[in-house]
Design a protein around this motif. Structure first.
Motif, PDB file in Angstrom:
ATOM      1  N   THR A 239       0.834  -1.201   0.000  1.00  0.00           N
ATOM      2  CA  THR A 239       0.000   0.000   0.000  1.00  0.00           C
ATOM      3  C   THR A 239       0.868   1.250   0.000  1.00  0.00           C
ATOM      4  N   THR A 242      -0.625   3.978  -2.054  1.00  0.00           N
ATOM      5  CA  THR A 242      -2.081   4.118  -2.039  1.00  0.00           C
ATOM      6  C   THR A 242      -2.423   5.444  -1.396  1.00  0.00           C
ATOM      7  N   GLU A 246      -7.792   6.571  -3.800  1.00  0.00           N
ATOM      8  CA  GLU A 246      -7.828   5.128  -4.017  1.00  0.00           C
ATOM      9  C   GLU A 246      -8.326   4.421  -2.768  1.00  0.00           C
ATOM     10  N   ASN A 250     -11.632   2.094  -2.625  1.00  0.00           N
ATOM     11  CA  ASN A 250     -11.609   0.719  -2.122  1.00  0.00           C
ATOM     12  C   ASN A 250     -12.625   0.518  -1.010  1.00  0.00           C
ATOM     13  N   GLY A 254     -14.853  -1.802  -2.700  1.00  0.00           N
ATOM     14  CA  GLY A 254     -14.332  -3.082  -2.235  1.00  0.00           C
ATOM     15  C   GLY A 254     -15.038  -3.583  -0.985  1.00  0.00           C
TER      16      GLY A 254
END
Lengths: 293, 364, 265
Positions: A239, A242, A246, A250, A254
């Protein structure tokens, strides 16, 4: 600054633009503020939760580490792009046949769609099939792999941003410099000013307006950066690259935690707002006397 | 204190294009106040830019006090300049603005303070020294601009490029007064570009009237008014401008349509000697009078009369040509609608092919 | 002088090399792109360009994008100019707050606008039209233009306005004959940036359109398929998408570099 006249009729000049922006922003904005205070499980189940969602966000590791990385990224990028952009603007020709071609070249990186920017660098920075990657590894003999090395990954995303966005600052500053009447340079020459003094006392003060917008734009867009680094490093290795957007995406997609994501999103927006406001106040006050504007 | 010499100085922007300033040779004295006056495009700004060093003349040479400065850039000439809009350093105080030219030249602090104070006092901006320069009004900023030129010891000439352009009309007189004081106290050569004749005539010792890239006449405001050497100067200077009547010469008289005007002795013959083909008789509205019954005069039907306070402006027609007379308010009424006007010989001017024919015994 | 030239040249090279890389990629086959490092294609191929030009969808999508960008700039500039003038010349109630609020519209993550916009534009029957995208893009372009223009307008001394009024100019005439030429650089650069940001924007353009007004950005995302990425076509469409922007900046180049000259004044 020039003395402004107080006249409420100026609202008439501003109204059409304001109306359009309100239409575009306020209505949807209210909707998301609403969402963030709820947990939306499958978009049908609404119930009010309130502040706990925000509290969770601020203590959440994922949130905080993404924020930390984001701050580092934005700081690095601004520290490079702003001086570089100003410097480039100072060297760009203001008359003659080279003006057009130089402007075109400066504009090129800005015109490439953001996913294509990522695409270019994804291949360009690879050691096996990319020109840059091969050059660094084989000619400079530096171990460089953005997929496996944290530093390499960071270097790549920062370099990509510098390549992509320095032109924004350069073009704005260039236009600002062109707008300075020749008489100022003439007067400075008569006064015996050095080149540095001309920059410090004429060019930099007159660039304040465009620099403010350039820095604010770069701050906001780099803070929201998404497609480009994602395309190249995918957020990795691990990560390590990240950044906030993002992480938010997620969370929303996600983890199906829309409420949580909306809360994060709102917090994120508030952070951007706060820092921008600080930048704005500082940049518009610099060089001004206390109390006189 | 600079003497400026122009030796066949001229400029054109393109090799085979027209001259913006036609090559000319002139000398301007030390310490004079010169106004460059003319309509847009006459070349006055080009001439100023050649003086300042902003423009290198395509033809000829420029000398300051005998030194050839044609190739010397602005900073090497001892000049200062005031522009159309106030050029000041926004981020500095008034004091720092005035001190800037001195500090750049390494002048020591005590002297800097002294000079700045003196100049500020002379320009009456000494109370504002601590303020940010950008807070001042436009006319005060122009004074700062001028002040930056005055603090330096080595300034020989100050150039002004239409400096009153953005100044409030009510405040123009203030700046003009300062300019006069500066000129009187310091004796610098001042060169002032303007298209406004009032500005030029009140400011200058010598007015340089320009038209189409040429210097048409240089003279004191009075000389330009009383003896325009070219019909252009007659038109341009004066409000309203000079009256012109195309005429024929017959003996010692000028013939305008049906009317005849007696010319001063010898003028007509000198006019013939020039070999010119067209003649004009000129007289300023201020000098036109009413003819008494026993005096010779020209009858002209009146078109209109304007009462302008102390003046009465009468517009009449001599044949096809307009006659404007500026009479004082206490002249009697015109009597009829076709009064007779008197052209005093003293103020009559005769132009041959637009150029003045000299009166006998007059010096240039 | 020469140091500056060298510096600028180096920077220009820095900018050009990845572009060269992009263009060259567009002429390589996908296999070559993903397996070899070559300076120039071993086999020059036009297959990607062919795919684009022979597909009505691709060419149509370029036209859609071009349309909404042009409409957007045509709406944005005329509204931004008076607003910027007001901010620059006048003090009025809440002016500083309003000015900052304009900018905040650039900050919100666009993702949060997607669903509300989707609903909004459906309800006003503009969904899937270029007008929807043009309008939606004013969200960020108007504030941007207002900010840029205000900066340039504040550089013009107020005294010039006043002198013009004294000379008898009405506000519109003063604007057109005197003011606008003086802020030429600002208008040129604002026009270019509005064009650029609108041209580049993916999310809103995607959300507000489906088949009728599909922007080329959507077409490009079709190059990412389950069976792999079509690098070549992405490179080719990327190369093509630069061209309109080049034309725009070429067109406004004199505007941007125009100085501030007090001509007649």
């Amino acid at each position: 600054m020039n003395n402004k006249i107080t006249d409420q009729r100026a609202w008439l000049l501003v109204l059409p633009a304001t109306f359009l922006v309100v239409f575009s922003s306020l209505i949807p904005f209210i909707a998301i503020v609403n969402y963030s205070f709820q947990i939306v499980f499958n978009m049908h189940n609404h119930s009010f939760i309130g502040w706990s969602t925000f509290h969770d966000a601020l203590t959440n590791d994922e949130f905080r580490s993404a924020l930390g990385r984001q701050v580092l990224f934005t700081a690095s990028v601004l520290a490079i792009e702003v001086p570089l952009g100003i410097g480039v603007a100072l060297t760009m020709p203001r008359s003659g046949r080279a003006v057009g071609p130089v402007l075109v070249v400066l504009a090129l990186p800005l015109l490439v769609p953001w996913n294509v920017v990522g695409l270019i660098w994804q291949i360009f920075a690879r050691a096996d099939i990319g020109l840059f990657g091969a050059f660094v590894n084989n000619v400079l003999h530096i171990n460089y792999n953005y997929a496996t090395g944290t530093f390499s990954a960071w270097f790549t995303v920062v370099l990509m941003s510098v390549w992509h966005w320095t032109s924004l600052i350069a073009l704005l500053c260039y236009a600002g410099l062109c707008a300075i009447p020749g008489a100022f340079y003439q007067a400075a020459r008569i006064d015996g000013a050095s080149r540095w003094a001309m920059f410090r006392f004429i060019e930099l003060p007159k660039l304040r307006g465009v620099l403010t917008i350039a820095i604010l734009l770069r701050f906001v867009y780099s803070f929201k950066v998404y497609a480009e680094p994602l395309q190249v490093t995918g957020g990795g290795p691990g990560t390590s690259t990240t950044f906030m957007t993002e992480m938010l995406t997620n969370t929303a997609i996600g983890q199906f935690a829309y409420g949580k994501a909306a809360a994060y999103g709102l917090l994120y927006f508030l952070i951007i707002l706060l820092i921008s406001y600080v930048f704005y106040i500082v940049l518009t006050r610099v060089g001004t006397s206390e109390g006189g504007e | 204190m600079a003497r400026i010499d122009f030796q066949q100085t001229g400029h054109r922007y393109n090799e085979d294009g027209p001259y913006a300033l036609k090559p000319m040779t002139h000398s301007w004295d030390d310490g004079g106040a010169y106004a460059l006056l003319g309509p847009s495009g006459c070349g006055k700004t080009t001439l100023l830019n050649i003086c300042s060093g902003l423009l290198r003349p395509s033809d000829g040479r420029v000398l300051f006090d005998g030194r050839d400065v044609t190739d010397v850039p602005t900073q090497g000439r001892n000049i200062a300049q005031v522009f159309q809009f106030p050029v000041i350093y926004d981020t500095m105080t008034v004091f720092d603005n005035l001190a800037f030219p001195l500090r750049n030249r390494g002048v020591e602090k005590g002297r800097v303070r002294e000079r700045v104070r003196d100049v500020a006092k002379m320009l009456e901006i000494d109370r504002d020294l601590r303020r940010r320069a950008k807070e001042l009004t436009a006319d005060e900023k122009q004074l700062i601009s001028m002040g930056r030129g005055l603090v330096r010891d080595d300034v020989a000439a100050i150039l002004f490029d239409e400096p009153l352009t953005v100044i409030d009309p009510q405040l123009k007189w203030k700046l003009r007064r300062q300019l006069k004081r500066v000129h009187q106290n310091l004796g610098l050569t001042l060169i002032y570009v303007t298209h406004d004749q009032t500005e030029a005539l009140t400011f200058a010792d010598k007015v340089v009237v320009m038209s189409n890239g040429e210097i048409v006449q240089i003279g004191s405001p009075q000389a330009l008014f009383e003896r325009p050497e070219h019909t252009f100067v007659g038109y341009f200077i004066g409000s309203p401008g000079m009256n012109f009547f195309p005429c024929e010469l017959d003996g010692a008289e000028a013939v305008i349509g049906d009317s005849r005007v007696a010319l001063p002795e010898g003028l007509a013959s000198r006019a013939h000697e020039t070999g010119a083909r067209s003649f004009k008789l000129g007289i300023r509205p201020e000098f036109v009078g009413l003819a008494a019954d026993d005096e010779p005069g020209i009858a002209a039907p009146v078109e209109q009369i304007e009462e302008l306070g102390r003046f009465r402006v009468v517009t009449a027609w001599v044949g096809e040509h307009r006659l404007v007379a500026k009479l004082s308010e206490d002249t009697e009424d015109l009597g009829s609608d076709r009064p007779r006007f008197r052209f005093p010989q003293r103020w009559l001017r005769l132009y041959a092919d637009e150029r003045l024919v000299e009166h006998e015994g007059e010096t240039a | 002088m020469t140091v500056r030239r060298i510096g600028l040249t180096l920077f220009i090279l820095f900018l050009l090399i990845p572009i060269y890389w992009l263009v060259v990629m567009s002429f390589k086959s996908n296999t070559e792109i993903t397996t070899q490092l070559t300076f120039f294609p071993n086999h020059w191929t036009l297959v990607h360009y062919d795919d684009i030009f022979s597909s009505g969808k691709w060419t149509g999508s370029f036209l859609h994008s071009l349309s909404y960008v042009v409409i957007n700039v045509a709406i944005t500039l005329p509204l931004a100019i008076p607003a910027a003038y007001a901010f620059s010349r006048y003090d009025f109630l809440a002016d500083k707050h309003l000015f900052f609020w304009f900018l905040t519209n650039l900050m919100a993550p666009p993702a949060v606008f997607l669903i509300p916009y989707f609903q909004l534009y459906h309800s006003i029957h503009l969904f899937d039209t270029v007008f929807a995208v043009a309008l939606a893009h004013t969200l960020f372009n108007l504030p941007l233009a207002v900010w840029i223009l205000e900066g340039f307008m504040s550089g013009v001394p107020r005294e010039i306005d006043e002198t013009a009024y004294l000379d008898g100019y009405s506000l519109p005439r003063f604007f057109i004959k005197i003011f606008i030429p003086l802020i030429g650089s600002g208008i040129g650069v604002a026009a270019f940036f509005c064009f650029m940001f609108s041209w580049i924007e993916l999310l809103l353009a995607n959300t507000l359109t489906s088949s009728n007004a599909m922007p080329f950005a959507t077409m490009m995302s079709s190059a990412f398929t389950a069976s792999g990425t079509n690098w070549g076509i992405l490179a080719a469409s990327g190369t093509l998408s630069i061209i309109p922007g080049i034309l725009v900046i070429w067109f406004v180049r004199d505007r941007i570099a125009s100085g501030f000259s007090l001509g007649r004044v």
